[in-house]
Design an enzyme around this catalytic site. Sequence first.
Site, PDB file in Angstrom:
ATOM      1  N   LYS A  73     -22.366  12.100  -2.071  1.00 27.83           N
ATOM      2  CA  LYS A  73     -21.981  12.629  -3.384  1.00 27.83           C
ATOM      3  C   LYS A  73     -21.092  11.639  -4.149  1.00 27.83           C
ATOM      4  CE  LYS A  73     -19.846  16.469  -3.035  1.00 27.83           C
ATOM      5  NZ  LYS A  73     -18.483  15.884  -2.909  1.00 27.83           N
ATOM      6  N   THR A  75     -20.809   8.427  -3.576  1.00 24.61           N
ATOM      7  CA  THR A  75     -21.626   7.235  -3.841  1.00 24.61           C
ATOM      8  C   THR A  75     -22.488   7.438  -5.085  1.00 24.61           C
ATOM      9  OG1 THR A  75     -21.695   6.837  -1.459  1.00 24.61           O
ATOM     10  CG2 THR A  75     -23.284   5.644  -2.801  1.00 24.61           C
ATOM     11  N   ARG A  96     -11.414  11.974  -6.599  1.00 22.14           N
ATOM     12  CA  ARG A  96     -10.171  12.295  -5.907  1.00 22.14           C
ATOM     13  C   ARG A  96      -9.688  11.113  -5.070  1.00 22.14           C
ATOM     14  NH1 ARG A  96     -11.755  17.303  -2.405  1.00 22.14           N
ATOM     15  NH2 ARG A  96     -13.681  16.115  -2.284  1.00 22.14           N
ATOM     16  N   LYS A 107     -13.942  11.934   9.019  1.00 18.44           N
ATOM     17  CA  LYS A 107     -14.703  11.915   7.777  1.00 18.44           C
ATOM     18  C   LYS A 107     -14.867  10.505   7.220  1.00 18.44           C
ATOM     19  CE  LYS A 107     -14.782  14.101   3.181  1.00 18.44           C
ATOM     20  NZ  LYS A 107     -14.623  12.930   2.329  1.00 18.44           N
ATOM     21  N   ALA A 275     -11.394  20.853  -0.620  1.00 15.53           N
ATOM     22  CA  ALA A 275     -12.397  21.621  -1.354  1.00 15.53           C
ATOM     23  C   ALA A 275     -12.717  22.957  -0.706  1.00 15.53           C
ATOM     24  CB  ALA A 275     -13.677  20.803  -1.497  1.00 15.53           C
ATOM     25  N   PHE A 303     -17.523  18.876  -1.485  1.00 13.04           N
ATOM     26  CA  PHE A 303     -18.513  19.554  -0.651  1.00 13.04           C
ATOM     27  C   PHE A 303     -19.723  20.021  -1.468  1.00 13.04           C
ATOM     28  CE2 PHE A 303     -14.688  20.452   2.172  1.00 13.04           C
ATOM     29  CZ  PHE A 303     -14.961  19.404   3.009  1.00 13.04           C
ATOM     30  N   PHE A 383     -32.628   6.894   1.125  1.00 11.80           N
ATOM     31  CA  PHE A 383     -32.403   6.243   2.406  1.00 11.80           C
ATOM     32  C   PHE A 383     -33.650   5.418   2.737  1.00 11.80           C
ATOM     33  CE2 PHE A 383     -28.957   9.092   2.611  1.00 11.80           C
ATOM     34  CZ  PHE A 383     -28.136   8.771   3.684  1.00 11.80           C
ATOM     35  N   TRP A 411     -27.006   3.005  -3.646  1.00 17.00           N
ATOM     36  CA  TRP A 411     -26.369   2.511  -2.426  1.00 17.00           C
ATOM     37  C   TRP A 411     -26.867   1.100  -2.100  1.00 17.00           C
ATOM     38  CZ3 TRP A 411     -27.916   0.781   2.366  1.00 17.00           C
ATOM     39  CH2 TRP A 411     -26.933   0.706   3.358  1.00 17.00           C
TER      40      TRP A 411
END
Length: 558
Positions: A73, A75, A96, A107, A275, A303, A383, A411
């Site tokens: 998210k 990224t 954030r 994480k 979150a 999230f 991906f 990415w």
Amino acid sequence: MAHKTDIEIAREASKKPIQEIGAKLGIASDDLLPYGHDKAKVSQSFINSVQDRPDGKLILVTAINPTPAGEGKTTTTVGLGDGLNRIGKKAAVCIREASLGPNFGMKGGAAGGGYAQIVPMEEMNLHFTGDFHAITSAHSLLSAMIDNHIYWGNELEIDTRRVVWRRVVDMNDRALRQITTSLGGVANGFPREAGFDITVASEVMAILCLSKNLDDLQKRLGDMIVAYRRDRSPVFARDIKADGAMTVLLKDAMQPNLVQTLENNPAFVHGGPFANIAHGCNSVIATTTALKLADYVVTEAGFGADLGAEKFLNIKCRKAGLSPSCVVVVATVRAMKMNGGVAKADLGAENVDAVNNGCANLGRHIENVKSFGVPVVVAINHFVTDTDAEVQAVKDYVASQGAEAVLSRHWELGSEGSADLATKVAEVIDAGEANFAPIYPDDMTLADKINTIATKIYRADSAQMDQKILTQLKDWEDQGYGNLPVCMAKTQYSFTTDPNERGAPTGFDIPVREVRLSAGAGFVVAICGEIMTMPGLPRVPSAENIRLNADGDVEGLF
């Protein structure tokens, strides 16, 4: 071919002096408070000077429920911001700050990934500009002043059994969840049970992220309820006379941090409430400032959309008067397959049927976001193992839901890979179809607000609240807090309170275990199922692999 790690890519970045980044938004050097060469705070005086300008367009990036397969998210947020700048739009990113606890836990970092990152990556994921330390210090000052007041005679007649203000530290430390303070004799005060939360769960964090200026900050800090008397009347932080000193500690932390993406585009990184146990959005002051300086502002909510987007739209937008023009829902083929029943180890093999089966989770999020009156674009975060057939299956499903999915390769390729997504988002915004409204009014009862979210967003049959909780909610309404929004504290992994329940389940209830009043932040927290406000470290924490190499560079952050 082995791909470079995020930290390797970030270390190779060609960063520009932060004054050049500020100039892109019309911020003069004198209005920046530099922290080194590549990060700075934007002065409050400058922020005050731009309040008469019109707002740009606000874009929210959210996602399906998180899975071990990864969604990307942040990224995507960064990639979309870079993509908008690439196609000629004046855009800024707002995200954030990272908490040290998850960084050293499991994480990892919170600055994007691959070629869609915000830098300086190491500093952002460690101490940055000291905002979290200031919040921890302000919170701790209030904790000390409460116990000091009790020690010196307890003039406010605080019932020591009903001190609700817990302590905080910005680290995952399960041993501190429940403690006993003031042991060791008369000189150390009156022993009582207490506990620690992680800093990002502090109401001070939520307040800093929702305050519009320093005056608003001090008022909200003073409004926090820290304890109750024997007659159950509340004791506020202003009664302890802590609000002024807390504001002093937070004066610099209130000013948004300006940094840059790998492609030297401006990014505001400020605040970081959890979150699932708080409202999960970057600060109001960063978002509203960015909207005065850029034509497009890309921000994210924590999230999945059932938690982050719901709170962004029902709490942050309501409090700050924001109105998003578009919502981007991030999904991956891998996550669709996992929602469709495929084990993580088998995600590399093509499985179109599993993709189709897993799309129900995505569909529910699309429908939920649309219920707020905001158009949706789905970003398929690419991906290398994705096949054309799997990607097409997601696109076809999204089309059947009345939206469009765009494959984005940010990415791998940076803005070159996100230009198509940026073009589609700009087209949707230019069409002017947004008609945003929260899904419940201020004057609805607190119990009905909780039930509305449980049934309309989670699709539960009901929110289960016992009589004790219903009575507590009614008491708060009688005290003048009935117009507050509700902040649902729930697992991020599922629409239910069972983290293992994937897809789009039905036929369940949402058990509300406890409710808490965050009077300063301005919301009521409904704790659903088992939620920890102080996480623990996993069996093998990330900290075991974080170290300095022979050159003095950080290794192991990701």
